[in-house]
Scaffold this active site. Structure first.
Site, PDB file in Angstrom:
ATOM      1  CG  HIS A   1      -2.418   0.159   1.456  1.00  0.00           C
ATOM      2  ND1 HIS A   1      -2.385   1.735   0.275  1.00  0.00           N
ATOM      3  CD2 HIS A   1      -3.695  -0.094   1.443  1.00  0.00           C
ATOM      4  CE1 HIS A   1      -3.918   1.885   0.216  1.00  0.00           C
ATOM      5  NE2 HIS A   1      -4.302   0.821   0.834  1.00  0.00           N
TER       6      HIS A   1
ATOM      7  CG  ASP B   1      -3.310   4.558  -3.269  1.00  0.00           C
ATOM      8  OD1 ASP B   1      -3.024   4.375  -2.449  1.00  0.00           O
ATOM      9  OD2 ASP B   1      -3.528   5.528  -4.482  1.00  0.00           O
TER      10      ASP B   1
END
Length: 426
Positions: A251, A255
């Protein structure tokens, strides 16, 4: 023993081991001495000695232990350290999705019997990575390095633990070359003869547990990569062969929405393998049929399957407006196409649409439509579509779905030559 493999180092001479310099478990650099060996001549053949009679043995009951001890060392220690490092340094999360692999299973059983699912899926994954190159990357310190070629990692279970074999420049290979490369790497790794180039430098990894009873799992990223795909057991549900996919991402640089897009694209390619796998004929064109009876200069009655419709021209074209005209039917077809395509893409991405309303306006060039203009495109020149969508998804997500729906909708494709289409989302 190096990071990912164990090598046997043979002594260049026959002799006697006189000193062990590097003790077991010690880390050394290339070129450091390991042992001392004193070269000696081969001893003469020994004179046979009668074997002594064994002394009587006393058999005692074995000591019962409640547990056995296996020290975590060597390759197992390296694997443990790397997995811990991966979880400690990367902000990992996993997305799960099912792909309908019915056609892929049928093709493998009929046309691709010599290829494993890992090989076929690897070929498809490489195609999907071309559309999402940010997943084919490394994170090193504060840099994200996106690679021009896919160095495909394959998770391989060995007697010493899970290793990652690497097929370099896999994106430049056809299916046959890729399959041979995967087979060679797997064999080399399991036989303990893999060279360093086959064990390092992967940019995206696939871990396939489809041969087990596992459906979904959470694969751990192989650092410094940013993504790893896990594949579970294909299962038969309501006549469909569903392939479970588990995509773990970092992450810090990827995304969730981008990961969902990639997984959705991969799902699409798995479900349409005829568009990806080589040597397959294109799918047959879909035909639509109707019969029409001319009722007057402007009206016809059409039968579509068991449904009867009336079509009339507008008044400015000499018609009576007694029924919808061809342009209105065309706009209706566009509305239906956009509706089903938008909802299908939303379902693929796990997004719920509560309600949707479409308002479509088509602008007609009457002169061209009536045939008085001999140049230029006749009929519709502009189409405006207003969409009202009720959903909890972010606006940028909906915008992206609409954009993709425009590209997928076949009715939309019939209008793109010379027709300006504008979509407004409320």
């Amino acid at each position: 023993m190096v990071i990912k493999a164990t090598y046997i180092v043979e002594s260049p001479i026959d002799g006697k081991l006189t000193r062990i310099i590097a003790q077991k478990g010690t880390k050394v650099k290339p070129g450091d001495p390991l042992v001392e060996i004193e070269e000696v001549a081969a001893p003469p053949a020994p004179t046979p000695v009668p074997a002594p009679q064994p002394a009587p043995q006393v058999i005692t009951a074995p000591e019962v232990k409640e547990y056995s001890v296996i020290k975590i060392e060597g390759l197992r220690r390296v694997i443990a350290d790397r997995m811990t490092e991966s979880l400690r340094t990367a902000a990992q999360y996993t997305l799960h999705m099912d792909a309908d692999a019915t056609e892929l299973v049928e093709l493998r059983e009929s046309r691709f019997k010599d290829y494993s699912y890992t090989e076929l899926l690897s070929y498809i994954v490489i195609k999907a990575l071309k559309d999402y190159p940010s997943l084919n990357a490394h994170v090193v310190n504060d840099e994200m390095r996106i690679f021009n070629h896919v160095h495909l990692g394959i998770g391989i279970q060995t007697d010493n633990g899970l290793l990652v074999g690497v097929v370099k420049n896999a994106d430049t290979m056809d299916l046959d070359a890729l399959a041979k490369g995967i087979k060679r790497v797997i064999d080399d790794v399991r036989q303990g003869r893999a060279i360093p180039e086959e064990l390092t430098g992967s940019t995206f990894t696939i871990s396939n547990l489809g041969m087990t009873e596992v459906i979904y799992f959470t694969p751990i990223i192989n650092p410094p990569e940013v993504a790893i795909l896990g594949v579970g057991k294909i299962r038969d549900i309501n006549g469909k062969k569903l392939m479970p996919l588990s995509l773990t991402l970092d992450h810090r640089v990827i995304d969730g929405y981008v990961g969902a897009q990639f997984l959705g694209r991969l799902k699409e390619l798995i479900e349409k393998p005829h568009e990806v796998l080589p040597g397959l004929p294109p799918p047959p064109e879909v035909s639509f049929n109707l019969t029409a009876i001319s009722l007057s200069n402007t009206k016809i009655e059409a039968t579509i399957r068991n449904f009867r419709v009336m079509v009339d021209e507008p008044e400015d074209a000499g018609g009576t407006n007694a029924a919808p005209n061809p342009i209105e039917y065309l706009l209706l077809a566009l509305a239906g196409c956009m509706n089903v395509t938008i909802r299908k893409i939303a379902r693929e991405r796990g997004i719920k649409i509560d309600s949707m309303q479409l308002s479509i306006t088509g602008s007609l060039n009457p002169a061209k439509f009536e045939g008085t203009a001999k140049t230029g495109r006749a009929g519709l020149t502009r189409i405006n579509i207003e969409l009202s969508i009720s959903t909890t998804a972010p606006r940028d997500v909906i915008n992206d779905i609409i954009k993709e729906a425009e590209e997928r909708c076949p009715v939309h494709d019939t209008l793109t030559q010379g027709t300006q289409i504008k979509i407004t989302i409320k």
